[in-house]
Motif scaffolding. Structure first.
Motif, PDB file in Angstrom:
ATOM      1  N   SER A  25      -2.921   2.229  -4.076  1.00  0.00           N
ATOM      2  CA  SER A  25      -2.586   3.552  -3.632  1.00  0.00           C
ATOM      3  C   SER A  25      -3.936   4.474  -3.697  1.00  0.00           C
ATOM      4  CB  SER A  25      -1.714   4.061  -4.950  1.00  0.00           C
ATOM      5  OG  SER A  25      -1.341   5.453  -4.844  1.00  0.00           O
ATOM      6  N   ASN A  26      -4.163   5.103  -2.625  1.00  0.00           N
ATOM      7  CA  ASN A  26      -5.224   5.606  -2.337  1.00  0.00           C
ATOM      8  C   ASN A  26      -5.044   7.079  -2.137  1.00  0.00           C
ATOM      9  OD1 ASN A  26      -7.312   3.791  -2.154  1.00  0.00           O
ATOM     10  ND2 ASN A  26      -6.652   3.259  -0.105  1.00  0.00           N
ATOM     11  N   TYR A  27      -5.255   7.806  -3.439  1.00  0.00           N
ATOM     12  CA  TYR A  27      -5.101   9.504  -3.382  1.00  0.00           C
ATOM     13  C   TYR A  27      -3.547   9.609  -2.894  1.00  0.00           C
ATOM     14  CZ  TYR A  27     -10.032   9.024  -3.860  1.00  0.00           C
ATOM     15  OH  TYR A  27     -11.201   8.436  -3.880  1.00  0.00           O
ATOM     16  N   THR A  28      -2.600   9.052  -3.514  1.00  0.00           N
ATOM     17  CA  THR A  28      -1.117   9.005  -3.091  1.00  0.00           C
ATOM     18  C   THR A  28      -0.435   9.526  -4.644  1.00  0.00           C
ATOM     19  OG1 THR A  28      -1.113   7.485  -1.653  1.00  0.00           O
ATOM     20  CG2 THR A  28       0.973   7.992  -2.581  1.00  0.00           C
ATOM     21  N   LEU A  29      -0.814   9.244  -5.457  1.00  0.00           N
ATOM     22  CA  LEU A  29      -0.095   9.437  -6.949  1.00  0.00           C
ATOM     23  C   LEU A  29      -0.139  10.953  -7.346  1.00  0.00           C
ATOM     24  CD1 LEU A  29      -0.952   6.728  -9.385  1.00  0.00           C
ATOM     25  CD2 LEU A  29       1.155   6.860  -7.959  1.00  0.00           C
ATOM     26  N   GLN A  30      -1.263  11.657  -6.949  1.00  0.00           N
ATOM     27  CA  GLN A  30      -1.650  12.842  -7.065  1.00  0.00           C
ATOM     28  C   GLN A  30      -0.785  14.195  -6.215  1.00  0.00           C
ATOM     29  OE1 GLN A  30      -5.561  12.789  -6.002  1.00  0.00           O
ATOM     30  NE2 GLN A  30      -5.335  13.241  -3.844  1.00  0.00           N
ATOM     31  N   GLY A  56      -1.046  -9.528 -11.924  1.00  0.00           N
ATOM     32  CA  GLY A  56      -1.025  -8.688 -10.593  1.00  0.00           C
ATOM     33  C   GLY A  56      -1.724  -7.533 -11.015  1.00  0.00           C
ATOM     34  N   VAL A  57      -2.353  -6.884 -10.209  1.00  0.00           N
ATOM     35  CA  VAL A  57      -3.366  -5.669  -9.956  1.00  0.00           C
ATOM     36  C   VAL A  57      -2.744  -4.401  -9.256  1.00  0.00           C
ATOM     37  CG1 VAL A  57      -5.263  -7.326 -10.353  1.00  0.00           C
ATOM     38  CG2 VAL A  57      -4.773  -6.276  -8.235  1.00  0.00           C
ATOM     39  N   PHE A  58      -2.850  -3.332  -9.867  1.00  0.00           N
ATOM     40  CA  PHE A  58      -2.780  -1.955  -9.148  1.00  0.00           C
ATOM     41  C   PHE A  58      -4.028  -1.244  -9.047  1.00  0.00           C
ATOM     42  CE2 PHE A  58      -0.426   2.287  -9.891  1.00  0.00           C
ATOM     43  CZ  PHE A  58      -0.544   2.583  -8.569  1.00  0.00           C
ATOM     44  N   ILE A  59      -4.422  -1.245  -7.944  1.00  0.00           N
ATOM     45  CA  ILE A  59      -5.830  -0.464  -7.687  1.00  0.00           C
ATOM     46  C   ILE A  59      -5.649   1.010  -7.059  1.00  0.00           C
ATOM     47  CG2 ILE A  59      -8.050  -0.277  -6.493  1.00  0.00           C
ATOM     48  CD1 ILE A  59      -8.183  -3.464  -6.678  1.00  0.00           C
ATOM     49  N   PHE A  60      -5.982   1.908  -7.849  1.00  0.00           N
ATOM     50  CA  PHE A  60      -5.470   3.193  -7.264  1.00  0.00           C
ATOM     51  C   PHE A  60      -6.565   4.343  -7.549  1.00  0.00           C
ATOM     52  CE2 PHE A  60      -4.155   3.253 -11.922  1.00  0.00           C
ATOM     53  CZ  PHE A  60      -4.255   4.212 -12.232  1.00  0.00           C
ATOM     54  N   SER A  61      -6.746   5.148  -6.425  1.00  0.00           N
ATOM     55  CA  SER A  61      -7.944   5.993  -6.538  1.00  0.00           C
ATOM     56  C   SER A  61      -7.087   7.652  -6.690  1.00  0.00           C
ATOM     57  CB  SER A  61      -8.730   5.947  -5.257  1.00  0.00           C
ATOM     58  OG  SER A  61      -9.390   4.842  -5.182  1.00  0.00           O
ATOM     59  N   GLU A  62      -7.840   8.352  -7.200  1.00  0.00           N
ATOM     60  CA  GLU A  62      -7.215   9.824  -7.450  1.00  0.00           C
ATOM     61  C   GLU A  62      -8.518  10.781  -7.768  1.00  0.00           C
ATOM     62  OE1 GLU A  62      -3.442  10.635  -8.458  1.00  0.00           O
ATOM     63  OE2 GLU A  62      -3.728   9.117  -6.771  1.00  0.00           O
ATOM     64  N   LYS A  63      -8.153  11.971  -7.272  1.00  0.00           N
ATOM     65  CA  LYS A  63      -8.953  13.187  -7.611  1.00  0.00           C
ATOM     66  C   LYS A  63      -8.474  13.210  -9.285  1.00  0.00           C
ATOM     67  CE  LYS A  63      -9.940  16.683  -5.449  1.00  0.00           C
ATOM     68  NZ  LYS A  63     -10.083  17.920  -4.974  1.00  0.00           N
ATOM     69  N   GLU A  74       1.453 -11.262   2.874  1.00  0.00           N
ATOM     70  CA  GLU A  74       2.411 -10.425   3.388  1.00  0.00           C
ATOM     71  C   GLU A  74       1.747  -8.910   2.991  1.00  0.00           C
ATOM     72  OE1 GLU A  74       6.968  -8.980   3.443  1.00  0.00           O
ATOM     73  OE2 GLU A  74       6.290 -10.722   2.225  1.00  0.00           O
ATOM     74  N   LEU A  75       1.160  -8.378   4.196  1.00  0.00           N
ATOM     75  CA  LEU A  75       0.805  -6.855   3.708  1.00  0.00           C
ATOM     76  C   LEU A  75       1.704  -5.726   4.510  1.00  0.00           C
ATOM     77  CD1 LEU A  75      -2.885  -7.964   5.239  1.00  0.00           C
ATOM     78  CD2 LEU A  75      -2.289  -7.250   2.790  1.00  0.00           C
ATOM     79  N   ILE A  76       2.126  -4.947   3.436  1.00  0.00           N
ATOM     80  CA  ILE A  76       3.144  -3.851   3.663  1.00  0.00           C
ATOM     81  C   ILE A  76       2.824  -2.637   3.407  1.00  0.00           C
ATOM     82  CG2 ILE A  76       5.618  -3.340   3.535  1.00  0.00           C
ATOM     83  CD1 ILE A  76       6.048  -6.106   2.139  1.00  0.00           C
ATOM     84  N   GLY A  77       2.610  -1.824   4.326  1.00  0.00           N
ATOM     85  CA  GLY A  77       2.252  -0.466   4.241  1.00  0.00           C
ATOM     86  C   GLY A  77       3.490   0.543   4.232  1.00  0.00           C
ATOM     87  N   LEU A  78       3.512   1.536   3.233  1.00  0.00           N
ATOM     88  CA  LEU A  78       4.600   2.511   3.161  1.00  0.00           C
ATOM     89  C   LEU A  78       4.248   4.040   3.037  1.00  0.00           C
ATOM     90  CD1 LEU A  78       6.608   0.844   0.003  1.00  0.00           C
ATOM     91  CD2 LEU A  78       6.946   0.343   2.507  1.00  0.00           C
ATOM     92  N   ASP A  79       4.811   4.540   4.018  1.00  0.00           N
ATOM     93  CA  ASP A  79       4.481   5.964   4.240  1.00  0.00           C
ATOM     94  C   ASP A  79       5.710   6.898   4.718  1.00  0.00           C
ATOM     95  OD1 ASP A  79       1.346   7.256   4.345  1.00  0.00           O
ATOM     96  OD2 ASP A  79       2.857   8.676   5.036  1.00  0.00           O
ATOM     97  N   ASN A  80       5.728   8.173   4.267  1.00  0.00           N
ATOM     98  CA  ASN A  80       6.694   8.932   4.763  1.00  0.00           C
ATOM     99  C   ASN A  80       6.462   9.828   5.681  1.00  0.00           C
ATOM    100  OD1 ASN A  80       5.459  10.591   3.226  1.00  0.00           O
ATOM    101  ND2 ASN A  80       7.332  11.442   1.794  1.00  0.00           N
ATOM    102  N   SER A  81       5.306   9.777   6.324  1.00  0.00           N
ATOM    103  CA  SER A  81       4.869  10.564   7.440  1.00  0.00           C
ATOM    104  C   SER A  81       4.972   9.591   8.702  1.00  0.00           C
ATOM    105  CB  SER A  81       3.197  10.988   7.358  1.00  0.00           C
ATOM    106  OG  SER A  81       3.039  11.624   8.331  1.00  0.00           O
ATOM    107  N   ASP A  93       0.630  -1.147   0.203  1.00  0.00           N
ATOM    108  CA  ASP A  93       0.152  -0.004  -0.024  1.00  0.00           C
ATOM    109  C   ASP A  93       0.712   1.068  -0.066  1.00  0.00           C
ATOM    110  OD1 ASP A  93      -1.744   1.905   0.468  1.00  0.00           O
ATOM    111  OD2 ASP A  93      -2.831   1.439   2.024  1.00  0.00           O
ATOM    112  N   LEU A  94       0.845   1.861  -1.148  1.00  0.00           N
ATOM    113  CA  LEU A  94       1.775   3.331  -1.268  1.00  0.00           C
ATOM    114  C   LEU A  94       0.882   4.408  -0.669  1.00  0.00           C
ATOM    115  CD1 LEU A  94       2.914   2.789  -4.831  1.00  0.00           C
ATOM    116  CD2 LEU A  94       3.731   1.535  -2.787  1.00  0.00           C
ATOM    117  N   GLY A  95       1.836   4.805   0.444  1.00  0.00           N
ATOM    118  CA  GLY A  95       0.954   5.981   1.000  1.00  0.00           C
ATOM    119  C   GLY A  95      -0.112   5.504   1.861  1.00  0.00           C
ATOM    120  N   CYS A  96       0.249   4.494   2.957  1.00  0.00           N
ATOM    121  CA  CYS A  96      -0.682   3.731   3.554  1.00  0.00           C
ATOM    122  C   CYS A  96      -1.580   4.510   4.804  1.00  0.00           C
ATOM    123  CB  CYS A  96      -0.110   2.424   4.392  1.00  0.00           C
ATOM    124  SG  CYS A  96       1.131   2.818   5.701  1.00  0.00           S
TER     125      CYS A  96
END
Length: 235
Positions: A124-129, A151-158, A79-86, A58-61
């Motif tokens: 990735s939920n509202y992270t790419l933006q 494999g799948v990449f599910i991402f949500s964005e404005k 294996e569930l891995i969440g990444l965030d820089n906050s 999860d990018l920007g978990c």
């Protein structure tokens, strides 16, 4: 805790600091239309995609909500891995994982330079933006390269519309939604100013093109409300 971050004058651009982290779950539920439905769809495709031994990133978990939901929905070991820089967000995520007795791992990491292992799913939920356009394509390319076949990449964005009148109306529609959730005109204006030049959205078509250019065999929208969209890209 209720989101009152923008009820007072802002002094800086938007950032995922301790103040935001403390109210982030409430902020999401009141600021993102059909957020729960998008999460449910992510859990559905996780069930369809993952098997014993699969790996999910999860990018920007943020506070870990998505991975905790996926974990609850599965009857296989993954294996569930969440990444965030906050660090503030990760503190909240760790508290939630501990409270639920979860096996979700969260790491403080730069998703642009992180060394990904082979995976079956990225989220990735509202992270790419929030990723600068100059390097956004590179990140999506890294995701594609790290995914196993199918494999799948599910991402949500404005998303934006390149039709100026429609784009303005979609924004107005969204602001009406936020007012219905209890946000004032002042709070809406304050947050918009804080996000200026921090959040840079693409159009629906640009997001799909970005995924296809990275090597995904297919990409389309699976949920959209006004200027919010959830995409699925298949390797």
């Amino acid at each position: 805790m209720n989101d009152k971050v923008f009820a007072k004058p802002i002094k800086k651009q938007f950032e995922f600091d301790e103040e935001v982290a403390a109210v982030f779950d409430d902020m999401l539920s009141r600021s993102v239309p059909f957020y729960k439905e998008s999460q449910k769809m992510t859990e559905f495709f996780a069930q369809k995609t993952l098997q014993n031994g699969s790996r999910v990133y999860d990018l920007g978990c943020s506070t870990g909500t998505t991975l905790l939901g996926i974990e609850r929905a599965l009857d296989v070991e993954v294996e569930l891995i969440g990444l965030d820089n906050s660090e503030a967000m990760l503190t909240q995520a760790k508290r939630k994982c501990e409270a639920f007795g979860s096996g979700v791992e969260v790491e403080n990491a730069d998703i642009l330079s992180y060394e990904y292992k082979e995976a079956d799913m990225f989220v990735s939920n509202y992270t790419l933006q929030f990723i600068r356009p100059l390097v956004r394509d590179e990140l999506v390319q890294k995701v594609a390269n790290s995914l196993n076949k199918e494999g799948v990449f599910i991402f949500s964005e404005k998303v934006i519309s390149h039709h100026s009148k429609l784009n303005k109306e979609l924004i107005e529609c969204y602001y009406d939604f936020k007012k219905e959730q209890g946000y004032s005109e002042y709070e809406i204006m304050q947050k918009r100013e804080a996000l200026e030049n921090v959040l840079v959205p693409y159009s629906e078509e640009e997001n799909i093109k970005m995924a296809l250019n990275a090597g995904f065999s297919h990409c389309e929208v699976i949920l959209r409300w006004a200027n919010f969209a959830t995409f699925i890209a298949i390797k």
